[in-house]
Design a protein around this motif. Structure first.
Motif, PDB file in Angstrom:
ATOM      1  N   SER A 175       0.438  -1.266  -0.332  1.00 24.58           N
ATOM      2  CA  SER A 175       0.160   0.432  -0.039  1.00 24.58           C
ATOM      3  C   SER A 175       0.716   1.827  -0.126  1.00 24.58           C
ATOM      4  N   VAL A 176       0.201   2.193   0.099  1.00 26.39           N
ATOM      5  CA  VAL A 176       1.237   3.953  -0.485  1.00 26.39           C
ATOM      6  C   VAL A 176       0.689   4.388   0.414  1.00 26.39           C
ATOM      7  N   SER A 177       1.059   4.799   1.583  1.00 25.35           N
ATOM      8  CA  SER A 177       0.472   5.519   2.884  1.00 25.35           C
ATOM      9  C   SER A 177       1.440   7.191   3.159  1.00 25.35           C
ATOM     10  N   ALA A 178       0.714   8.044   3.111  1.00 28.80           N
ATOM     11  CA  ALA A 178       1.512   8.940   3.800  1.00 28.80           C
ATOM     12  C   ALA A 178       1.195   9.028   5.579  1.00 28.80           C
ATOM     13  N   GLY A 179       2.874   9.453   5.867  1.00 30.21           N
ATOM     14  CA  GLY A 179       2.366   9.332   7.547  1.00 30.21           C
ATOM     15  C   GLY A 179       1.533   8.158   8.394  1.00 30.21           C
ATOM     16  N   ALA A 180       3.117   8.493   9.338  1.00 30.94           N
ATOM     17  CA  ALA A 180       2.836   7.319  10.301  1.00 30.94           C
ATOM     18  C   ALA A 180       1.795   6.405  11.142  1.00 30.94           C
ATOM     19  N   GLY A 181       1.079   7.483  11.506  1.00 33.43           N
ATOM     20  CA  GLY A 181      -0.218   6.886  11.780  1.00 33.43           C
ATOM     21  C   GLY A 181      -1.041   6.203  10.539  1.00 33.43           C
ATOM     22  N   LEU A 182      -1.005   6.627   9.243  1.00 28.41           N
ATOM     23  CA  LEU A 182      -2.148   6.132   8.001  1.00 28.41           C
ATOM     24  C   LEU A 182      -1.177   4.324   8.049  1.00 28.41           C
ATOM     25  N   THR A 183       0.225   4.109   7.911  1.00 26.56           N
ATOM     26  CA  THR A 183       0.919   3.139   7.996  1.00 26.56           C
ATOM     27  C   THR A 183       0.509   2.021   9.005  1.00 26.56           C
ATOM     28  N   GLU A 184       0.141   3.339  10.497  1.00 29.65           N
ATOM     29  CA  GLU A 184      -0.385   1.888  11.940  1.00 29.65           C
ATOM     30  C   GLU A 184      -1.104   1.021  10.560  1.00 29.65           C
ATOM     31  N   ILE A 185      -2.309   1.997  10.585  1.00 30.28           N
ATOM     32  CA  ILE A 185      -3.380   1.143   9.904  1.00 30.28           C
ATOM     33  C   ILE A 185      -3.196  -0.359   9.396  1.00 30.28           C
ATOM     34  N   PHE A 186      -2.383   0.203   8.140  1.00 31.14           N
ATOM     35  CA  PHE A 186      -2.128  -0.247   7.479  1.00 31.14           C
ATOM     36  C   PHE A 186      -1.397  -1.688   7.159  1.00 31.14           C
ATOM     37  N   GLN A 187      -0.377  -1.422   8.504  1.00 27.39           N
ATOM     38  CA  GLN A 187       0.182  -2.782   9.045  1.00 27.39           C
ATOM     39  C   GLN A 187      -0.191  -3.497  10.038  1.00 27.39           C
ATOM     40  N   GLY A 188      -1.712  -2.717  10.788  1.00 28.28           N
ATOM     41  CA  GLY A 188      -2.907  -3.989  11.842  1.00 28.28           C
ATOM     42  C   GLY A 188      -3.280  -3.912  11.026  1.00 28.28           C
ATOM     43  N   LEU A 189      -4.083  -3.700   9.243  1.00 28.34           N
ATOM     44  CA  LEU A 189      -4.218  -4.847   8.642  1.00 28.34           C
ATOM     45  C   LEU A 189      -4.095  -6.068   7.318  1.00 28.34           C
ATOM     46  N   GLY A 190      -2.620  -5.573   8.297  1.00 26.87           N
ATOM     47  CA  GLY A 190      -1.770  -6.563   7.188  1.00 26.87           C
ATOM     48  C   GLY A 190      -1.220  -7.013   5.836  1.00 26.87           C
ATOM     49  N   VAL A 191      -1.044  -5.340   5.435  1.00 25.60           N
ATOM     50  CA  VAL A 191      -0.019  -4.867   4.400  1.00 25.60           C
ATOM     51  C   VAL A 191       0.927  -5.296   4.778  1.00 25.60           C
ATOM     52  N   ASP A 192       2.151  -5.847   4.158  1.00 20.73           N
ATOM     53  CA  ASP A 192       3.344  -6.351   3.710  1.00 20.73           C
ATOM     54  C   ASP A 192       4.915  -5.120   3.445  1.00 20.73           C
ATOM     55  N   TYR A 193       4.028  -4.486   2.520  1.00 18.59           N
ATOM     56  CA  TYR A 193       5.047  -3.406   2.834  1.00 18.59           C
ATOM     57  C   TYR A 193       3.811  -2.385   2.434  1.00 18.59           C
ATOM     58  N   LEU A 194       4.625  -1.048   2.727  1.00 18.22           N
ATOM     59  CA  LEU A 194       4.216   0.465   3.103  1.00 18.22           C
ATOM     60  C   LEU A 194       5.324   1.129   2.153  1.00 18.22           C
ATOM     61  N   ILE A 195       4.387   1.749   0.765  1.00 23.21           N
ATOM     62  CA  ILE A 195       5.952   2.354  -0.227  1.00 23.21           C
ATOM     63  C   ILE A 195       5.314   4.205   0.639  1.00 23.21           C
ATOM     64  N   GLU A 196       6.723   4.789   0.880  1.00 25.53           N
ATOM     65  CA  GLU A 196       6.177   6.081   1.588  1.00 25.53           C
ATOM     66  C   GLU A 196       6.082   7.069   0.708  1.00 25.53           C
ATOM     67  N   GLY A 197       4.867   7.542  -0.031  1.00 25.00           N
ATOM     68  CA  GLY A 197       4.129   8.843  -0.581  1.00 25.00           C
ATOM     69  C   GLY A 197       3.070   9.367  -0.416  1.00 25.00           C
ATOM     70  N   GLY A 198       2.783  10.077  -1.589  1.00 25.84           N
ATOM     71  CA  GLY A 198       1.098  10.185  -1.392  1.00 25.84           C
ATOM     72  C   GLY A 198       0.690  11.401  -2.584  1.00 25.84           C
ATOM     73  N   GLN A 199      -0.423  12.074  -2.309  1.00 23.16           N
ATOM     74  CA  GLN A 199      -0.386  13.514  -3.573  1.00 23.16           C
ATOM     75  C   GLN A 199       1.114  14.151  -3.297  1.00 23.16           C
ATOM     76  N   THR A 200       1.750  14.504  -2.303  1.00 25.09           N
ATOM     77  CA  THR A 200       2.960  15.668  -2.109  1.00 25.09           C
ATOM     78  C   THR A 200       4.403  14.892  -2.961  1.00 25.09           C
TER      79      THR A 200
END
Length: 559
Positions: free
Chosen positions: A347-372
């Protein structure tokens, strides 16, 4: 004296000049963003895309073959493509290079055919091509080139006339897209393409382009600790020669004991140490003579990203490179040795809180990024390499990242990459929630897409200029709510405007409202907004989550 042929050496100069001109104009192009939000990124995305290719082109030297040059332009731009505009630009280069790679020289006829093939390739890459965009400008250029090629042999006159017509088509884009007319701007992607062509003409005419000026790297974010550390460096007396920075994506809890132990180890091999732990992310900075040792010890806690090693004495150390490469290779081998999973998630994520949410849902790898900062095709491919699974779902969570993910999909080998076309963070969260392990790949794909389409999203930010969009008058510094289809509302106060946005999204089927507060909003402000919503809509469930995202005070979803 007229010139009738372009060889590979001249085309190389033209390409690098085009890249340099685009890089010089990127901020101006960013400001053409239709929505007056503080994240216009078309110029940045196109620049990073072409500079990725420029890196490979410069590596060829001054006299490459046409085939090698074509491969470098195509491959570099394809993997470095970011955002919709960057992906489309990479497809234009891909089509262009397919036409010229087997010739030794290019005349007006070959150039016209290459421009035609470039346009055809780019149109095919976009599922629903929209006129009034970079595609329209590319098509206008191609059509004019076809008209001129049989009667004009002088390449300078040919290129000038093609550019002149391209400018005319660009000037007409506001008549094709009402949103451009409302904002009083031309299409930013089309303008970016014209700057590439204008730079290429400069290269054709012999304007000197210093290769050193073309730096194919991402913009560096200057953190406070990095600035502080570097300001204290006395280069005249350096005890430890290598400034080493990286981020550890931990695979188990990074305890206070781990932090103390790792700091103690770093102190034994260097100084100027920064070790900052935030949940599953650890930021490391150290000056040392043995970066490989720091990297190898860090790999015992998790995988590494954002690796950067600078030789502060300006000396090259082959052993350093080998140590770092060995450590990375050992980590890859370790991951490859683990049992392969049937299904994985990115999943693409921007922000520590959002990253934590995705990891809690079972996402294996987070790509840092987003609109900016839109991740590139290469970023997606690297993420796929990190997930040891047969089938991998990816959630772009931004409409400007979907094309890059789709482009990566076509390059993945030995794994099946499925792009769930989520356009917002809440859509990605909902899609992930509705994955059911017992269902087939097809059933899960259909269900996730269906459920995420029920989600309405409002993103609350501030305006960077005066404008009128969708009938809404917006002033600089106004709070502005951007919805799935355009501007929802604008006003002077954060929570008042946010409440109006929620009112615009709610309907009879609404049940849940989720508020994700960003880096520039507080939990208290978010909770106050939630209380206002609950008071007005007592039958709806309202939840507040820390997002930590930049640019947007709140991301609000209604389901």
């Amino acid at each position: 004296m007229s010139v009738h042929m372009i060889d590979a050496a001249l085309l190389r100069k033209m390409f690098l000049a085009g890249a340099k001109n685009l890089e010089a104009k990127k901020e101006w192009i960013n400001e053409l963003n239709v929505f007056p939000v503080p994240d216009g990124d078309t110029g940045t995305n196109m620049t990073l895309t072409i500079l990725s290719a420029a890196k490979e082109v410069t590596a060829l030297g001054d006299n490459p073959s046409m085939e090698d040059l074509a491969k470098a332009i195509s491959s570099g731009s394809l993997r470095g493509a970011r955002g919709n505009s960057g992906v489309i630009l990479s497809q234009l280069f891909r089509g262009f290079t397919k036409e010229i790679k087997y010739v030794d020289q290019i005349d007006t006829m070959i150039l016209a055919n290459a421009l035609k093939r470039a346009t055809e390739t780019a149109y095919k890459a976009v599922m629903k091509p929209k006129e009034g965009t970079i595609l329209t400008v590319a098509k206008g250029i191609s059509d004019k080139a076809q008209e001129l090629c049989e009667e004009e042999e002088d390449l300078e006159q040919f290129i000038r006339k093609v550019i002149e017509y391209g400018d005319f088509v660009l000037s007409r884009t506001p008549e094709m897209l009402p949103v451009l007319k409302q904002a009083g701007v031309v299409d930013s992607g089309g303008q970016g393409l014209m700057q590439v062509l204008r730079g290429s003409l400069d290269g054709f005419l012999g304007k000197e382009i210093r290769v050193d000026d073309i730096v194919p790297d991402q913009p560096k974010k200057q953190t406070a600790d990095a600035v502080m550390e570097r300001s204290n460096i006395e280069t005249a007396d350096i005890k430890f020669g290598y400034c080493t920075e990286f981020i550890i994506m931990t695979e188990r809890p990074f305890t206070e004991y781990d932090e103390m132990a790792f700091k103690s180890f770093l102190e034994s091999i260097g100084d100027s140490i920064v070790c900052v732990a935030d949940e599953d992310v650890v930021k490391i900075h150290v000056h040392t003579n043995h970066p490989g040792q720091a990297i190898e010890r860090a790999l015992t806690y998790g995988s590494l990203t954002k690796m950067k090693i600078d030789n502060m004495r300006e000396e090259h150390n082959e052993r350093l490179i080998k140590d770092a490469e060995k450590a990375v290779q050992q980590e890859k081998e370790k991951r490859a040795a683990q049992p392969r999973k049937p299904v994985g998630f990115i999943s693409v994520s921007a922000g520590a809180g959002l990253t934590e949410i995705f990891q809690g849902l079972g996402v294996d790898y987070l790509i840092e990024g987003g609109q900016t900062m839109n991740p590139s095709t290469e970023d997606v491919l690297n993420a796929v390499d990190q997930v040891n699974a047969d089938v991998i779902y990816i959630f772009p969570n931004n409409k400007n990242i979907i094309l890059a993910a789709e482009q990566a999909k076509s390059l993945v080998e030995n794994k099946q990459l499925i792009v769930i076309p989520s356009k917002t963070i809440p859509q990605g969260i909902t899609a992930m929630i509705h994955f059911v392990p017992e269902k087939s790949t097809e059933e899960n794909t259909e269900a996730m897409i269906k459920e995420m389409q029920r989600v309405k999203t409002g993103q609350i930010t501030y305006a960077v200029r005066d404008t009128v969009i969708d009938g809404v008058e917006i002033h600089k510094d106004d709070i502005m709510a951007v919805g799935d289809q355009g501007i929802l509302t604008a006003g002077a106060k954060l929570n008042e405007t946010s409440l109006e946005a929620v009112e615009a999204m709610i309907d009879e089927e609404s049940e849940l409202i989720s508020i994700y507060y960003g880096a520039d909003a507080t939990e208290e402000e978010a909770q106050a907004l939630a209380d206002q919503i609950t008071e007005k809509y007592p039958m709806l469930e309202v939840e507040v989550n820390e997002g930590g995202q930049p640019v947007y005070y709140y991301i609000i979803s209604v389901e």
